[in-house]
Design an enzyme around this catalytic site. Structure first.
Site, PDB file in Angstrom:
ATOM      1  N   ASP A 155     -34.347  71.094 -17.433  1.00 35.81           N
ATOM      2  CA  ASP A 155     -32.947  70.827 -17.707  1.00 35.81           C
ATOM      3  C   ASP A 155     -33.139  68.989 -18.441  1.00 35.81           C
ATOM      4  O   ASP A 155     -32.462  68.497 -17.791  1.00 35.81           O
ATOM      5  CB  ASP A 155     -31.932  70.807 -16.722  1.00 35.81           C
ATOM      6  CG  ASP A 155     -32.271  70.109 -15.512  1.00 35.81           C
ATOM      7  OD1 ASP A 155     -31.392  69.381 -14.821  1.00 35.81           O
ATOM      8  OD2 ASP A 155     -33.365  69.784 -15.243  1.00 35.81           O
ATOM      9  N   ASP A 160     -37.710  65.488 -16.069  1.00 36.32           N
ATOM     10  CA  ASP A 160     -38.404  66.930 -16.560  1.00 36.32           C
ATOM     11  C   ASP A 160     -39.394  66.431 -17.631  1.00 36.32           C
ATOM     12  O   ASP A 160     -40.347  67.013 -17.797  1.00 36.32           O
ATOM     13  CB  ASP A 160     -37.274  67.650 -17.151  1.00 36.32           C
ATOM     14  CG  ASP A 160     -35.927  67.886 -16.216  1.00 36.32           C
ATOM     15  OD1 ASP A 160     -35.302  66.952 -15.641  1.00 36.32           O
ATOM     16  OD2 ASP A 160     -35.764  69.013 -15.600  1.00 36.32           O
ATOM     17  N   HIS A 189     -38.765  63.128  -9.538  1.00 39.93           N
ATOM     18  CA  HIS A 189     -38.572  64.149  -8.805  1.00 39.93           C
ATOM     19  C   HIS A 189     -39.524  65.153  -9.359  1.00 39.93           C
ATOM     20  O   HIS A 189     -40.204  65.835  -8.543  1.00 39.93           O
ATOM     21  CB  HIS A 189     -37.096  64.500  -9.015  1.00 39.93           C
ATOM     22  CG  HIS A 189     -35.854  63.381  -8.447  1.00 39.93           C
ATOM     23  ND1 HIS A 189     -35.898  63.258  -6.871  1.00 39.93           N
ATOM     24  CD2 HIS A 189     -35.110  62.472  -9.115  1.00 39.93           C
ATOM     25  CE1 HIS A 189     -35.122  62.367  -6.898  1.00 39.93           C
ATOM     26  NE2 HIS A 189     -34.391  61.994  -8.123  1.00 39.93           N
ATOM     27  N   ASP A 190     -39.007  65.436 -10.555  1.00 37.21           N
ATOM     28  CA  ASP A 190     -39.590  67.023 -10.893  1.00 37.21           C
ATOM     29  C   ASP A 190     -41.247  67.139 -11.092  1.00 37.21           C
ATOM     30  O   ASP A 190     -41.605  68.330 -10.717  1.00 37.21           O
ATOM     31  CB  ASP A 190     -39.122  67.296 -12.500  1.00 37.21           C
ATOM     32  CG  ASP A 190     -37.690  67.397 -12.265  1.00 37.21           C
ATOM     33  OD1 ASP A 190     -36.939  67.067 -13.366  1.00 37.21           O
ATOM     34  OD2 ASP A 190     -37.098  67.956 -11.520  1.00 37.21           O
TER      35      ASP A 190
HETATM   36  O1  RIB Z   1     -32.090  65.924  -7.909  1.00 36.01           O
HETATM   37  C1  RIB Z   1     -33.021  65.565  -8.549  1.00 36.01           C
HETATM   38  C2  RIB Z   1     -33.103  66.817  -9.792  1.00 36.01           C
HETATM   39  O2  RIB Z   1     -31.727  66.654 -10.321  1.00 36.01           O
HETATM   40  C3  RIB Z   1     -34.120  66.577 -10.833  1.00 36.01           C
HETATM   41  O3  RIB Z   1     -34.495  67.930 -11.314  1.00 36.01           O
HETATM   42  C4  RIB Z   1     -33.453  65.897 -11.909  1.00 36.01           C
HETATM   43  O4  RIB Z   1     -34.107  66.306 -13.332  1.00 36.01           O
HETATM   44  C5  RIB Z   1     -32.116  66.553 -11.791  1.00 36.01           C
HETATM   45  O5  RIB Z   1     -32.061  67.867 -12.565  1.00 36.01           O
HETATM   46 CA    CA Z   2     -34.599  68.406 -13.766  1.00 34.20          CA
END
Ligand code: RIB
Ligand code: CA
Length: 324
Positions: free
Chosen positions: A9, A14, A235-236
């Protein structure tokens, strides 16, 4: 080599994950889902990221809404476009004509046991694919998801954004029996992107470095304004570490329950890390048995360094005179 589909997303983190995977894994397609932004924006952003990095993989649009929940968004963090902070190249091609769910099923059927899915947004596409074609659960090699948390949340006190966006979809996926690796906030928050990384990217002077310096500058500024943090969580890309740098992340088998009913806790991933005997009276049915490998430790700085060095490599290679 593992065949990989990233379901995304985009989304600043990402975008990092896509370029990271493309350099180290056999990335065969991108599928898009609502989440950080609308499905339309996510799909356009995925195509623009491919144009920036010179990736010629199919991009198939998926679900635009959750199974049951009302649609959430993270425009406060990622901007109204979903990728604010830099001007990306215009997409050079159209999305794949198939729905994301159909592309996933087609690829898994054609290569049973070889396809890993890396969902880094809400799990809606994966859940619909599993319900549309139940044999998918046996065809897939595994799922590695950025989502959930063994501790606190980010979109609510106890729910992480990807789980919160579609907890019913998460419940379907975690009940599927597909081998799952889960990278939650408890580890991804230890992988912080800071001003020092932006400086490295800007210094390349190349298109990828300049673009990501702008994108991550926006992401860092929003993170600072909203959470008061000096570093923004990467994060991703953490979902890809089991495939690329398993030395940097540690997982533990655990029962994971997705909370659906509680207004306050909806979307929480309750991870039972006690390692109690599944036959003992101390387990909470029906999740007495582990249904996922949950990330419990990470070398965050080393993970960020590896991803940043990978991004820098795009401009270094581009700068090489032909024939190198
Ligand atoms: O909580 C972090 C996630 O939420 C990650 O995937 C960020 O891109 C959002 O989608
Ligand atoms: Ca994401």
């Amino acid at each position: 080599m593992t065949r990989l589909i990233i379901d995304c997303d985009p989304g600043h983190d990402d975008a990092m994950a896509i370029l990271y995977a493309a350099r180290h894994l056999n990335l065969i397609a991108l599928t898009t889902v609502f989440g950080n932004t609308s499905l339309q924006n996510a799909t356009r952003n995925a195509l623009a990221i491919c144009a920036l990095a010179g990736l010629d993989v199919p991009v198939a649009a998926g679900m635009s809404e959750p199974l049951v929940a009302a649609r959430s968004t993270a425009a406060d963090i990622h901007g109204h476009s979903g990728l604010d902070g830099a001007t990306l190249p215009e997409p050079t091609r159209a999305p794949d004509p198939r729905h994301a769910v159909q592309l996933i099923i087609d690829e898994a059927r054609a290569h049973p046991g070889e396809l890993t899915l890396a969902p880094i947004g809400p799990l809606t596409n994966i859940a619909v694919a599993l319900k549309t074609e139940p044999r998918l659960a046996h065809w897939l090699k595994g799922i590695t998801w950025m989502g959930g948390s063994t501790t606190v949340g980010n979109i609510t006190a106890m729910a992480e954004f990807n789980a919160y966006c579609d907890p019913e979809a998460a419940a379907v996926v975690f009940a599927s029996g597909v081998p799952i690796h889960m990278a939650g906030l408890n580890v991804t928050r230890q992988a912080g992107i800071g001003p020092e990384h932006l400086a490295q990217l800007a210094a390349t002077g190349g298109p990828v470095g300049r673009c990501f310096a702008g994108l991550l500058g926006f992401y860092l500024a929003r993170t600072r304004e909203i959470f008061g943090l000096t570093h923004a969580s990467m994060h991703d890309p953490c979902a890809l570490l089991p495939l690329i740098r398993p030395d940097l992340i540690t997982h533990q088998p655990a029962p994971v329950h997705i909370e659906l009913a509680s207004a306050q806790l909806r979307g929480m991933t309750a991870c039972d890390l006690r390692r109690v005997n599944a036959e003992s009276a101390r387990t909470v049915h029906p999740n007495a048995r582990a249904n996922a490998q949950v990330a419990v430790a990470i070398d965050g700085p080393a993970a960020v360094d590896h991803v940043i060095r990978t991004l820098l490599g795009y401009d270094e290679r581009a700068a090489q005179p032909a024939g190198c």
